[in-house]
Design a protein around this motif. Structure first.
Motif, PDB file in Angstrom:
ATOM      1  N   THR A 108     -54.714  26.268  17.141  1.00  0.00           N
ATOM      2  CA  THR A 108     -53.562  27.457  17.116  1.00  0.00           C
ATOM      3  C   THR A 108     -53.364  27.788  18.732  1.00  0.00           C
ATOM      4  N   ALA A 127     -51.116  38.528  19.849  1.00  0.00           N
ATOM      5  CA  ALA A 127     -51.250  39.167  18.411  1.00  0.00           C
ATOM      6  C   ALA A 127     -50.756  38.374  17.404  1.00  0.00           C
ATOM      7  N   ASP A 128     -49.510  37.637  17.890  1.00  0.00           N
ATOM      8  CA  ASP A 128     -48.755  36.706  16.660  1.00  0.00           C
ATOM      9  C   ASP A 128     -50.010  35.637  16.468  1.00  0.00           C
ATOM     10  N   GLY A 130     -53.166  35.740  16.661  1.00  0.00           N
ATOM     11  CA  GLY A 130     -54.216  36.433  15.725  1.00  0.00           C
ATOM     12  C   GLY A 130     -53.733  36.398  14.147  1.00  0.00           C
ATOM     13  N   ARG A 131     -52.473  36.933  14.195  1.00  0.00           N
ATOM     14  CA  ARG A 131     -52.190  37.091  12.754  1.00  0.00           C
ATOM     15  C   ARG A 131     -52.042  35.636  11.849  1.00  0.00           C
ATOM     16  N   LYS A 132     -51.745  34.506  12.635  1.00  0.00           N
ATOM     17  CA  LYS A 132     -51.663  33.352  11.927  1.00  0.00           C
ATOM     18  C   LYS A 132     -53.170  32.815  11.739  1.00  0.00           C
ATOM     19  N   GLY A 134     -55.486  35.168  10.828  1.00  0.00           N
ATOM     20  CA  GLY A 134     -55.899  36.177   9.804  1.00  0.00           C
ATOM     21  C   GLY A 134     -56.422  37.177  10.643  1.00  0.00           C
ATOM     22  N   VAL A 135     -56.271  37.485  11.818  1.00  0.00           N
ATOM     23  CA  VAL A 135     -56.839  38.642  12.581  1.00  0.00           C
ATOM     24  C   VAL A 135     -56.117  39.659  12.758  1.00  0.00           C
ATOM     25  N   PRO A 136     -55.908  40.812  12.213  1.00  0.00           N
ATOM     26  CA  PRO A 136     -54.847  41.636  12.192  1.00  0.00           C
ATOM     27  C   PRO A 136     -54.645  42.388  13.638  1.00  0.00           C
ATOM     28  N   ASP A 137     -56.082  42.409  14.209  1.00  0.00           N
ATOM     29  CA  ASP A 137     -56.230  43.406  15.369  1.00  0.00           C
ATOM     30  C   ASP A 137     -57.057  42.590  16.307  1.00  0.00           C
ATOM     31  N   VAL A 138     -56.360  41.745  17.440  1.00  0.00           N
ATOM     32  CA  VAL A 138     -57.177  40.997  18.077  1.00  0.00           C
ATOM     33  C   VAL A 138     -58.166  41.689  19.238  1.00  0.00           C
TER      34      VAL A 138
END
Length: 221
Positions: A108, A127-128, A130-132, A134-138
């Motif tokens: 990714t 951050a984007d 991370g969201r992909k 499944g990490v809301p707060d990198v």
């Protein structure tokens, strides 16, 4: 770190387009060994050996970028350089380390940088990513995981094994550096005696005819 006979260690930094190309190639075709990916800090490796990166040599920079673009087209690997290169890759490496070097995390991150051409040094882009994953707060994940210390340990261990650049595959303690060494690594797996010929053995102790003066290697802190 010891390596068993069923695995190969893949040392990489996300700043390296050649590492992206090698990773993409390893995902497409079976290598013959399980790949154990290990993120390292390329800049620290260069500093240790007293080297410059290919993009830090003005006359070499454009050639390097053209070669990567050409190699990607030849291998049919999606490729687009990010807005600027080199870039700060440390946070992306820490994210990968914090996710235990998961293949999905590496792919990714690499795809965002070199397939899409995004600026991974941007907090918003990271951050984007991370969201992909499944990490809301990198930043919180990185801080909680002590990924910085992990990267330092990885880099020190790589240097101790003789790694001088990325990407490097280590198979049976033999180093294969660069995307273009992948065919040689594959042949080594097919013919373990590849380096046992008289001429190959001669290279081990080939005398140095002349050497340039250079600063001593930097010490790892």
């Amino acid at each position: 770190m010891p390596q068993d006979e069923t695995s190969a260690t893949f040392y990489f930094d996300t700043v390296s387009p050649y590492a992206y190309l090698m990773w993409a190639a390893l995902q497409r075709l079976p290598f013959g060994r399980q790949i154990r990916p290990v993120p390292v800090v390329f800049g620290a490796i260069l500093a240790h050996w007293g080297q410059l990166g290919p993009a830090e040599v003005g006359a070499k920079r454009l050639h390097t970028y053209r070669q990567c673009q050409w190699l990607a087209a030849r291998e049919n690997i999606p490729f687009r350089f990010p807005p600027a290169h080199p870039f700060r890759s440390l946070e992306s490496l820490r994210l990968i380390a914090a996710l235990d070097n998961a293949e999905a995390a590496i792919t990714t991150v690499f795809d965002a940088i070199f397939a899409v051409g995004l600026d991974v040094a941007s907090p918003g882009v990271l951050a984007d990513i991370g969201r992909k994953l499944g990490v809301p707060d990198v930043p919180a994940l990185i801080a909680a995981s002590d990924a910085g210390a992990t990267l330092r340990e990885n880099t020190g261990a790589a240097i101790a094994r003789g790694v001088f650049g990325v990407p490097t595959l280590v198979v049976d303690n033999e180093l294969f550096w660069g995307f273009d060494s992948l065919p040689m690594a594959r042949e080594y797996l097919e013919r373990p005696g590849l380096f046992e010929s008289a001429e190959m053995k001669r290279l081990v102790d080939l005398p140095v005819g002349v050497s340039r003066k250079r600063p001593p290697p930097a010490q790892q802190s």
